[in-house]
Design a protein around this motif. Structure first.
Motif, short mmCIF file in Angstrom:
data_model
loop_
_atom_site.label_atom_id
_atom_site.label_comp_id
_atom_site.label_asym_id
_atom_site.label_seq_id
_atom_site.Cartn_x
_atom_site.Cartn_y
_atom_site.Cartn_z
N LEU A 110 46.89 48.80 40.95
CA LEU A 110 47.24 47.41 41.60
C LEU A 110 46.63 47.02 42.69
N LEU A 111 46.39 47.88 43.64
CA LEU A 111 45.71 47.82 44.99
C LEU A 111 44.14 47.28 44.66
N ALA A 112 43.55 47.90 43.70
CA ALA A 112 42.20 47.58 43.03
C ALA A 112 42.62 46.09 42.72
N ALA A 113 43.26 45.58 41.84
CA ALA A 113 43.51 44.36 41.38
C ALA A 113 43.85 43.19 42.53
N LEU A 114 44.48 43.79 43.58
CA LEU A 114 44.76 42.64 44.89
C LEU A 114 43.49 42.65 45.36
N ALA A 115 42.57 43.70 45.47
CA ALA A 115 41.29 43.52 46.26
C ALA A 115 40.41 42.61 45.65
N VAL A 116 40.29 42.61 44.11
CA VAL A 116 39.49 42.00 43.75
C VAL A 116 39.87 40.28 43.57
N TYR A 117 41.35 40.06 43.62
CA TYR A 117 41.63 39.03 43.61
C TYR A 117 41.36 38.38 45.10
N ALA A 118 41.36 39.08 46.29
CA ALA A 118 41.20 38.81 47.53
C ALA A 118 39.93 38.19 47.57
N GLY A 119 38.97 39.26 47.25
CA GLY A 119 37.71 38.98 47.31
C GLY A 119 37.01 37.80 46.68
N SER A 120 37.74 37.43 45.17
CA SER A 120 37.16 36.44 44.68
C SER A 120 37.53 35.21 45.68
N GLY A 121 38.96 35.16 46.34
CA GLY A 121 39.21 33.97 47.02
C GLY A 121 38.38 33.79 48.20
N LEU A 122 37.91 34.94 48.78
CA LEU A 122 37.31 34.73 49.87
C LEU A 122 35.55 34.23 49.53
N PHE A 123 35.24 34.76 48.65
CA PHE A 123 34.01 34.02 48.08
C PHE A 123 34.01 32.56 47.59
N GLY A 124 35.08 32.33 46.93
CA GLY A 124 35.43 30.96 46.56
C GLY A 124 35.50 29.96 47.63
N VAL A 125 36.28 30.32 48.83
CA VAL A 125 36.38 29.60 50.10
C VAL A 125 35.02 29.21 50.54
#
Length: 612
Positions: free
Chosen positions: A92-107
């Motif tokens: 779940l932490l790995a899932a959280l990390a990829v979602y957070a990274g996706s959001g940062l790159f999206g911004v």
């Protein structure tokens, strides 16, 4: 002055504008290609945007995969007697990390895209402004100012907004579709094939509905331009509309055009709005198929529950960008409709470029000669044919005649607002067509019956024709034009700010300011188009004396309706039908007993003043 020559037939028409390129692509597809071409300077940045989008989408696509693994760990642990919460937590932490990274790159991607779009819009506005300076006066004769302004402002804003909202989203949506589809095939080829069925169906729905919506968006923005043109006319002419009691007529015209715009907008938005419900139906149908087939595959042991859960999430993730792309079709069509109008404006025929005029003197003496000049606004409607006259330096040439006689056209040709069809006009023996327009107009001061002021102080308006003028020069010109007295009576004096309507000063005072502007420019040639029409009799007399001093050593062309203002002119030209029918001094023309004498008699002894 040379002897006048009567008009003779001429087979030459007015200077033709370059014909539109019939081979130039038109329509939405061509506009889309040109709009993408406008993004050319941003190509390196757009490559970075795509790379950021790839990373963002890749991380986003990995999220459901981790969630599916967590589900399988929980189910396996429940079946085996204990859940490994440490392993579940790590996933779940790995899932959280990829979602957070996706959001940062999206911004980051969205920020860079925003900058690229705004710079593209800025370049479009800059090109439109440069185009305005290159268009001939005849272009504005054919289109209302409101229509031109709508293309330069509303349409360019709509293009920028459409790019802003679609460019980034299209890239993300396409990459998401490709990434999700690849992962779906890795989980189950059979379920992925069901998902693939939605792509051609979505494309068909979008195409069929979008094809019907395209002309409605074009009609919407065309109606917007027409409505803006009418509003601009109502605003600038509100006093005249009220004076003639035409408020109701103007309101009815506004209502009709407003209803046309509303109807076109409704049809465009309604048709394009059908896309999203259609896409939602296909998305739900796809979801239903995946759920049914996935359940059967779990029952047969071919897939795990976690795989089906991940696939259902991917199915939603796959349908969402398809719906977004289809929904953006309306915005894209609206933007392309505006882009087509903008490109049509940018492609309008331009006036011929000015030649190098290095041979001309710094300050012309002011000898003006019209040599067998012919001109027509329309090829099949002759106006001036074979007109000749000479004005020596220091001469004041007054031009009178009925409406449509060619009085204003004569000075428009001198200023090269229009190009002559035949003959030539010379300044100090130099053909004005071999001079740059800037050089020619810098030697000419023009005061029109319709005053024009810009938003700024009285001093700035006077100094408009001479940007390096000192305050002393401004005041001296103001005194010569009788502006000084009323300017000093205002609270802020010469620093009183006027808007473009000249609010705060009277019509006569506005006219005096434009006359002071011409005084300050110190031109070799003066063009006065009924310049004293808005002042009272006393001020008119003062201006006449001031202009007598100003005209010393300068050539002046005076278009006059009131014959009292031109009694001291060196030569008076009486024009009719584009030809000079009489010429001479006031006394000579009165003694001749011709048309001028009849006009003079009618003005000063008749019961009414005819228009001349």
């Amino acid at each position: 002055m040379s002897a006048p020559t009567r008009a003779r037939p001429s087979g030459e028409g007015a200077t033709a504008q370059p014909a539109p390129d019939r081979n130039r692509p038109t329509g939405f597809v061509a506009s889309a290609r040109r709009l993408l071409g406008r993004l050319g300077p941003e190509r390196p940045l757009l490559i970075v945007v795509v790379l950021l989008a790839v990373v963002s989408v890749t991380l986003s696509v990995l999220g459901p995969k981790y969630l599916g693994q967590a589900t399988d760990l929980i189910i396996a642990g429940a079946a085996g007697g204990g859940v490994d919460f440490a392993a579940v937590g790590s996933v779940l932490l790995a899932a959280l990390a990829v979602y957070a990274g996706s959001g940062l790159f999206g911004v980051a991607q969205a920020r860079l895209t925003n900058g690229a779009v705004q710079r593209t819009g800025s370049r479009l506005r800059r090109d439109a402004e440069a185009k305005l300076a290159k268009l001939p006066v005849s272009h504005f004769d054919r289109q209302s100012r409101g229509e031109v302004l709508s293309r330069v402002t509303n349409d360019i804003d709509n293009v920028s907004q459409s790019l802003q909202q679609t460019l980034s989203q299209v890239v993300v949506s396409v990459l998401t579709i490709l990434g999700v589809l690849a992962v779906m095939f890795s989980i189950s080829g059979l379920l992925a094939l069901f998902a693939l069925l939605s792509i051609p169906l979505s494309a068909l729905v979008t195409y069929r509905i979008g094809k019907r919506a395209q002309p409605q968006f074009a009609a919407q923005w065309k109606s917007t331009g027409e409505l803006n043109g009418h509003v601009e006319e109502m605003y600038t002419g509100h006093s005249t509309i009220k004076a003639f009691g035409r408020q109701q007529n103007a309101a009815e015209t506004f209502r009709a055009r407003n209803e046309e715009l509303a109807a076109a907008g409704f049809r465009a938005q309604f048709l394009s709005g059908l896309i999203q419900p259609g896409m939602m139906f296909l998305s739900n149908l796809n979801y239903l198929l995946v759920a049914v087939v996935g359940g059967l595959r779990v029952a047969s042991g071919a897939l795990s529950v976690g795989d089906v859960q991940a696939f259902v999430q991917y199915s939603r993730q796959f349908s969402q960008p398809l719906t977004q792309v289809a929904s953006m079709a309306a915005l894209l069509q609206s933007g392309l409709a505006s882009a087509e109008r903008v490109f049509d404006f940018l492609d309008a025929p331009e006036q011929e470029p000015s030649p190098d005029d290095a041979a001309t003197s710094d300050r012309p003496r002011g000898r003006v000669a019209f040599e067998h000049v012919a001109f027509r606004y329309r090829p099949d409607e002759p106006l001036i044919e074979d007109l000749s006259l000479i004005a020596e330096p220091g001469d004041t040439v007054a031009i009178v005649g009925p409406t449509g006689a060619g009085k204003s056209t004569l000075v428009n040709l001198l200023m090269r607002f229009y190009e002559i069809s035949a003959g030539r006009i010379t300044l100090d023996g130099v053909d004005t067509r071999t001079m740059s327009r800037e050089r020619l107009r810098a030697a000419t001061g023009m005061v029109l019956q319709d005053t024009w002021l810009f938003g700024g102080t009285i001093a700035e308006n006077i100094a408009y024709g001479k940007q390096d003028a000192t305050r002393e020069e401004v005041v001296e010109a103001a005194k010569a034009a009788h502006v000084d007295h009323f300017a000093r009576s205002l609270p802020d004096g010469y620093d009183t700010v006027l808007d473009d309507e000249g609010t705060g000063v009277s019509a006569g005072e506005k006219q005096l300011i434009t006359i002071a502007r011409a005084f300050l420019a110190d031109p070799s040639i003066l063009v006065l188009d009924e310049a004293t029409s808005s002042v009272d009799t006393r001020t008119e007399a003062l201006i006449q004396r001031a202009m007598a001093t100003l005209r010393t050593g300068r050539t002046a062309f005076v278009i006059a309706h009131r014959l009292s203002t031109i009694r001291d002119a060196h030569t008076i030209l009486v024009m009719d039908g584009g030809a000079i029918i009489e010429q001479g001094s006031h006394d000579e023309l009165i003694a001749a007993g011709g048309t001028y004498a009849a006009l003079h008699s009618a003005q000063f002894t008749g019961p009414a003043t005819p228009e001349v």
